[in-house]
Scaffold this active site. Structure first.
Site, PDB file in Angstrom:
ATOM      1  N   GLY A 385      -6.687   8.120   0.660  1.00  0.00           N
ATOM      2  CA  GLY A 385      -4.557   8.722   0.481  1.00  0.00           C
ATOM      3  C   GLY A 385      -4.315   8.118  -0.836  1.00  0.00           C
ATOM      4  N   SER A 386      -2.720   7.866  -0.669  1.00  0.00           N
ATOM      5  CA  SER A 386      -1.795   7.881  -1.854  1.00  0.00           C
ATOM      6  C   SER A 386      -2.358   6.334  -2.800  1.00  0.00           C
ATOM      7  CB  SER A 386      -1.153   7.979  -1.801  1.00  0.00           C
ATOM      8  OG  SER A 386       0.181   9.021  -0.311  1.00  0.00           O
TER       9      SER A 386
END
Length: 680
Positions: A385-386
């Site tokens: 993810g981020s």
């Protein structure tokens, strides 16, 4: 008639005598050379022909946590040893086994049919009859010559009927001992498995060992891995019966090991094999002029191997495990963790690479059982993810796509024929200018997409057609920068068989674009921890290290003095400027301390005992029933201005989409560390 010349006889005799004298002088000269001038050399040759050396392994060194608590222990025991000479026949071994059985106990011998057949054929008369009864094709080759002894023996074994192998329980115990004696090679020493010996048995066997050639009492050891949260990374050791792993035997033999030596076969036991392996004892076997074993002398005593001490404090490790379990149970109660495989966290010292904790709670999706799984931090991979967005921005800087704290327009990204790509706030806030620092603070997807397009040599235009001729080179650039942070490559940790992540060779343009904000390649929690540690350490990537140092033994065989302090290993430096690295630091700080309504990680700082910088990350996924879930991840370091701990947290497949527990777990781990080891 020809006259006989009598005068030539003395000449011939003189010549003959001269030759004889010359030969004698040559022999005398040779004897002088051998017995006087080169006496030592030939004495050594004579000695070597009448003696041979054998080696035996000693107890392994032990493994301790950072505070000196043992993670494994050796239990010493007295055992029966057998040293075999080249003159011992199967009949001799049967006799020795029979005598030995009167002094030792065997509870339940586990015998194979081959072992029973070997014992049966150890009787020379029986073996002779069996061979004579073999059909000719089992005794002779195509030319009528007798087969080799090994071929004959194997054929004899095959011809033995099960009905011929009926033995009493006492006979089976004797066969059990015989099989072990027979498995020992010439001029080798092996341990004979029996029930544990008591003091009386040890004394008796030692006193009458001369009646059983080759039998003696020696000290052996059992290895026990203690039940701790680090048990899974300790690894295992081969048994004497298994000895050297087949695939590595040749390499070990070149280092002086014996085939039946016990060696580490996984994880720390394998990684530090040569450190933990004890010093071998050396014995010298003396043979008489007939080649019989006359005596066995110890010429070099063995000693226990060195010990290793870890960088991990078991008390802190256990506290992190308990913390993870508490959070996971809480998510189970609200239904969010029903489909989650568990939760994992790694804490590193960013400057030295020392592993402070590597914790994992594994969730059995079938039984619901929760178990410690520290090994999962280096073997399991997850969509990050981020949290990786700092690496994407770094790739933009490295490849001239971005310049410093560059401003781009945060906007809905629409490619021709594709669904829009948005940041989590795009629909509510629309388009607006955003800097690199804000892109990290707000966790902008569209800033990353525009950077990824730039790596392909293209600038975003609404509804644009994207040419993919540069797709492969762009992915190589992106992954190359990720690798500088330890993502998708070996971290250098001192454990064998770590996963380097899941980095597919086949991918589409969509995969490439989503990889820019952490939705394609998969990484281990250890890789994510090294990534954030590299940011905390101003771009210098240091290999994670579990072992702090190598130690000797004290008088009682426990942890002794330091022999070698293991030093940090610098892997590389991220190829960006100090000013650009400062932008990443600002962005991570703002994630935790920003005041905007779009700030994503204030949970890092709420209740924090020290200043924390970090990055949140959510990776979208779906679980068994099609329900949406996220990997709730976080990376962080502290204190912000003098990092001494870097943390990565991975909580996969959490269906509670509104509860981002990753930053809270990271904060609590840092708070725990502050309590155990106060930071400046």
């Amino acid at each position: 008639m020809r006259k006989f010349n009598s005068h030539s006889i003395p000449i011939r005799l003189n010549l003959l005598f001269s030759i004889v004298i010359l030969l004698f002088m040559t022999i005398i000269g040779r004897l002088l050379y051998m017995q006087v001038l080169n006496k030592d050399f030939y004495e050594k040759k004579l000695a070597s022909a009448s003696q041979t050396k054998i080696t035996s392994s000693s107890a392994r060194g032990e493994i301790y946590d950072a505070s000196g608590k043992p993670l494994v222990e050796n239990t010493l025991k007295q055992v029966v040893s057998f040293t075999r000479s080249n003159k011992m026949t199967a009949t001799d071994l049967k006799e020795t086994a029979k005598k030995l059985l009167t002094y030792v106990s065997i509870s339940s011998p586990n015998l194979t049919e081959r072992q029973l057949a070997d014992y049966y054929l150890a009787d020379p008369e029986i073996y002779k009859k069996i061979v004579e009864a073999l059909p000719s094709e089992k005794r002779l080759d195509s030319d009528g010559n007798r087969l080799s002894e090994s071929e004959l023996y194997n054929n004899a074994v095959d011809s033995v009927q099960t009905s011929q192998l009926n033995y009493t329980e006492d006979e089976k115990k004797e066969i059990y001992l015989f099989s072990q004696l027979n498995a020992v090679g010439n001029f080798a020493t092996g341990t004979i498995a029996t029930d544990p010996l008591n003091d009386s048995q040890v004394a008796v066997i030692a006193s009458i060992s001369k009646e059983m050639p080759g039998i003696s009492i020696s000290t052996s050891w059992d290895r026990k891995v203690l039940e701790t949260s680090l048990s899974s990374i300790v690894g295992s050791v081969s048994s004497e019966k298994a000895g050297l792993p087949a695939e590595e035997a040749e390499a070990y033999l070149k280092k002086g090991y014996s085939l039946n030596d016990r060696v580490g076969t996984s994880y720390l036991e394998k990684q530090y094999e040569e450190t933990l392996q004890g010093k071998r004892s050396v014995k010298e076997i003396h043979l008489d002029k007939y080649g019989n074993m006359e005596s066995v002398d110890t010429i070099e005593e063995g000693s226990k191997g060195n010990n290793i001490k870890l960088t991990i404090d078991l008390a802190f490790q256990d506290s992190v495990d308990a913390l993870l379990k508490s959070y996971f149970n809480s998510e189970l109660e609200n239904g969010g963790a029903k489909y989650s495989e568990g939760v994992y966290a790694v804490a590193l010292n960013p400057k030295t690479g020392a592993v402070l904790s590597m914790s994992g709670i594994k969730h059995d999706l079938k039984t619901g059982e929760l178990t410690p799984d520290s090994l999962g931090t280096v073997t399991n991979v997850f969509v990050p993810g981020s949290v990786v967005k700092a690496a994407t921005i770094s790739s933009g800087w490295e490849n001239g796509v971005l310049s410093g704290n560059q401003t781009l327009t945060d906007q809905s990204i629409v490619f021709q024929g594709s669904a829009p790509i948005n940041s989590w706030y795009t629909q509510a806030y629309g388009s607006f200018p955003i800097t690199a620092v804000q892109a990290l603070e707000y966790s902008s997807n569209t800033y990353m997409v525009q950077t990824a397009l730039g790596l392909m040599g293209q600038t975003y235009q609404p509804n644009m057609f994207v040419g993919t001729s540069n797709l492969e080179s762009a992915m190589e650039k992106l992954r190359s920068t990720f690798g500088e942070y330890g993502l998708g490559t070996a971290t250098g940790i001192d454990l064998p068989d770590e996963s380097t992540g899941f980095v597919p060779k086949e991918y589409s343009f969509a995969n490439y674009i989503t990889n820019a904000f952490g939705q394609f390649d998969n990484y281990t929690p250890m890789q994510l921890a090294q990534y954030v540690a590299t940011i905390a350490n101003n771009g210098v990537r240091v290999a994670p290290r579990i072992v702090e140092g190598i130690y000797g033994n004290n008088d009682k065989g426990g942890l002794g003095d330091l022999i070698q302090q293991l030093q940090p290993t610098e892997m590389n430096k991220v190829n960006i400027s100090d000013s650009d690295m400062s932008i990443l630091h600002q962005g991570f700080y703002q994630v935790a301390h920003g005041t905007s309504g779009l700030t994503t990680g204030r949970a890092f700082s709420n209740g924090a005992l020290v200043s924390i910088s970090g990055k949140t990350g959510t990776a979208e996924s779906y679980v068994a029933d099609g329900q949406q879930a996220t990997n709730t991840n976080a990376v962080a370091y502290a204190p912000s201005d003098n990092p001494q701990i870097a943390v990565a947290v991975v909580f996969p497949h959490n269906t509670n989409l509104t509860n981002g527990v990753g930053p809270s777990i990271a904060r609590d781990i840092i708070n725990l560390y502050q309590k155990y080891h106060p930071m400046n």
